[in-house]
Design an enzyme around this catalytic site. Structure first.
Site, short mmCIF file in Angstrom:
data_model
loop_
_atom_site.label_atom_id
_atom_site.label_comp_id
_atom_site.label_asym_id
_atom_site.label_seq_id
_atom_site.Cartn_x
_atom_site.Cartn_y
_atom_site.Cartn_z
N LYS A 100 124.88 27.43 34.99
CA LYS A 100 125.90 27.55 36.04
C LYS A 100 127.12 26.81 35.54
O LYS A 100 127.03 25.66 35.12
CB LYS A 100 125.41 26.95 37.36
CG LYS A 100 126.47 27.07 38.46
CD LYS A 100 125.92 26.76 39.85
CE LYS A 100 125.87 25.28 40.12
NZ LYS A 100 125.52 24.99 41.53
N THR A 120 124.00 12.47 46.46
CA THR A 120 124.28 11.73 45.23
C THR A 120 123.89 12.56 44.01
O THR A 120 122.71 12.72 43.71
CB THR A 120 123.55 10.37 45.25
OG1 THR A 120 124.09 9.63 46.34
CG2 THR A 120 123.77 9.60 43.97
N GLY A 125 117.29 14.28 45.79
CA GLY A 125 117.63 15.65 45.37
C GLY A 125 118.94 15.66 44.60
O GLY A 125 120.02 15.63 45.18
P1 NAD Z 1 132.34 17.72 51.94
O1 NAD Z 1 133.54 17.19 51.23
O2 NAD Z 1 132.45 18.97 52.71
O3 NAD Z 1 131.80 16.60 52.95
C1 NAD Z 1 131.70 15.24 52.54
C2 NAD Z 1 130.86 14.45 53.52
O4 NAD Z 1 130.81 13.09 53.07
C3 NAD Z 1 131.46 14.40 54.93
O5 NAD Z 1 130.42 14.30 55.87
C4 NAD Z 1 132.26 13.10 54.90
O6 NAD Z 1 132.50 12.55 56.18
C5 NAD Z 1 131.31 12.24 54.08
N1 NAD Z 1 131.97 11.08 53.49
C6 NAD Z 1 133.15 11.07 52.80
N2 NAD Z 1 133.43 9.80 52.42
C7 NAD Z 1 132.40 9.02 52.86
C8 NAD Z 1 132.11 7.63 52.77
N3 NAD Z 1 132.94 6.80 52.14
N4 NAD Z 1 130.98 7.17 53.33
C9 NAD Z 1 130.12 8.02 53.98
N5 NAD Z 1 130.35 9.34 54.10
C10 NAD Z 1 131.48 9.83 53.54
O7 NAD Z 1 131.20 17.80 50.84
P2 NAD Z 1 129.92 18.74 50.81
O8 NAD Z 1 130.28 20.01 50.15
O9 NAD Z 1 129.27 18.76 52.15
O10 NAD Z 1 129.01 17.93 49.77
C11 NAD Z 1 128.47 16.67 50.12
C12 NAD Z 1 127.89 16.02 48.89
O11 NAD Z 1 126.80 16.78 48.39
C13 NAD Z 1 128.87 15.88 47.72
O12 NAD Z 1 128.71 14.59 47.16
C14 NAD Z 1 128.40 16.94 46.74
O13 NAD Z 1 128.72 16.61 45.41
C15 NAD Z 1 126.91 16.87 46.98
N6 NAD Z 1 126.15 18.04 46.55
C16 NAD Z 1 124.92 17.82 46.05
C17 NAD Z 1 124.14 18.88 45.63
C18 NAD Z 1 122.75 18.64 45.11
O14 NAD Z 1 122.14 19.57 44.59
N7 NAD Z 1 122.20 17.48 45.27
C19 NAD Z 1 124.64 20.19 45.71
C20 NAD Z 1 125.89 20.40 46.28
C21 NAD Z 1 126.65 19.31 46.71
#
Ligand code: NAD
Length: 322
Positions: free
Chosen positions: A67, A222, A293
């Site tokens: 990807k 994370t 995850g």
């Molecule tokens: P998004 O930008 O739409 O939402 C971010 C979220 O984090 C919101 O709820 C926001 O309020 C919160 N946030 C921001 N700053 C914060 C802080 N200082 N303390 C606590 N909360 C805080 O992002 P998203 O698309 O929903 O993605 C969320 C996370 O998931 C990202 O870190 C992304 O990289 C990760 N992610 C992980 C996977 C995986 O496979 N594990 C896959 C996709 C995304």
């Protein structure tokens, strides 16, 4: 070569399809039949973009590829496009020839939600009734929809760093016909049987003292060095599971507990071992289970392969000579 554009994915892949593809590939990884390649992630010095590749090979599912994509922070404002952009490329393991190109944006949300859903199915208490959500961003509602399919949740509670975003969770809960309440982190930990954390935080919100015995926690946000959603002490108290140990200790939630010397790599179990029955998973009702995850490339390839099969079966795949 088959092309499945982004706009077709929603009509092709169900949550159940994503779940079984992800569960199967986690099992395959744990049997040693599938492995992820080292992740490349680069700040390209243009448009503040982060770009990279996650790839791997699953010999059981015969999925080979990567990807490619990342995060373009100015997309929405400048181009009216979402900031996260990705595309999956699949190759024929017999010849190395390119096999398919599949839109990766919705796919990413569905495969990430499937991962926490797999963890809930295999690790949460069967009698779990209250689902606690930390995070209300783009991914959160995918997580919520997949989680409620695993247990008979009677209530959803939510906390977010930006409280103004919580209506997003409330709207989906209303659609699912499950009561929703915005709560403090203390209330969330005291009530929830299952907690999903999906934020982009670089400091912990959920502390060890918040969480009661018997809880299952899926830490899904994370995925990069430096990010952190829960206190490292919580990992020392919990039985820790992950998609892939190498990622968990470097870019996942476990990176902090490892760095602090609170746990070692040997304390972390791949969820695939639980799926395969070589690890019992949760062993008591009071145990705290935590799934780290981190998001592996093989998840993307597994789900993309299912999409290609579905697109061919439904006649929406575009075939090009290449
Ligand atoms: P998004 O930008 O739409 O939402 C971010 C979220 O984090 C919101 O709820 C926001 O309020 C919160 N946030 C921001 N700053 C914060 C802080 N200082 N303390 C606590 N909360 C805080 O992002 P998203 O698309 O929903 O993605 C969320 C996370 O998931 C990202 O870190 C992304 O990289 C990760 N992610 C992980 C996977 C995986 O496979 N594990 C896959 C996709 C995304």
């Amino acid at each position: 070569m088959i092309i499945v554009p982004e706009k077709e994915i929603a009509g092709l892949l169900t949550r159940a399809d994503a779940y079984s593809a992800v569960e199967q590939v986690f099992a395959s990884m744990s049997k040693g039949n599938a492995y992820n390649f080292p992740v490349i992630r680069e700040a390209i010095g243009y448009e503040d973009a982060l770009y990279g590749f996650k790839g791997g090979f699953d010999k059981s599912g015969m999925a080979l590829g990567l990807k490619a994509g990342g995060y373009w922070p100015n997309n929405l404002e400048k181009h009216g496009q979402i900031n996260h952009q990705s595309t999956v490329f699949l190759f024929d393991p017999d010849t190395g020839m390119v096999k398919a190109m599949v839109g990766g944006n919705l796919l990413t949300a569905l495969r990430t939600a499937a991962a926490s859903s797999v963890s809930i199915n295999h690790l949460a208490r069967k009698d779990a009734k209250v689902l606690g959500m930390i995070g209300a961003g783009h991914q959160s509602v995918f997580q919520l929809r997949a989680a409620v399919e695993q247990r008979d949740f009677e209530k959803i509670i939510g906390w977010n760093y930006h409280p103004d975003m919580l209506p997003r969770l409330a709207d989906v809960a209303a659609e699912l016909n499950i009561p929703f309440e915005a709560v403090s982190l203390e209330e969330l930990g005291a009530q929830a049987d299952v907690i999903i954390s999906i934020t982009s935080a670089f400091a912990p919100s959920l502390m060890d003292t918040h969480v009661r015995p018997g809880t299952h926690i899926a830490c899904m946000g994370t995925d990069t060095k430096g990010k952190q959603e829960v206190a490292a002490a919580l990992l020392a108290r919990a039985t820790v599971f992950t998609d892939e140990i190498a990622q968990s200790i470097t870019i996942g939630e476990a990176q902090h507990a490892i760095a602090a010397g609170l746990i070692t790599q040997g304390d972390i179990t791949e969820i695939g071992a639980v799926i395969n029955g070589t690890h019992p998973g949760r062993s008591t009702a009071d145990e705290i289970t935590l799934f780290d995850g981190t998001g592996v490339g093989l998840q993307d390839l597994a789900v993309a392969s299912s999409i290609v099969d579905l697109a061919i079966a439904k006649g929406v795949a575009t075939k090009v000579d290449f």
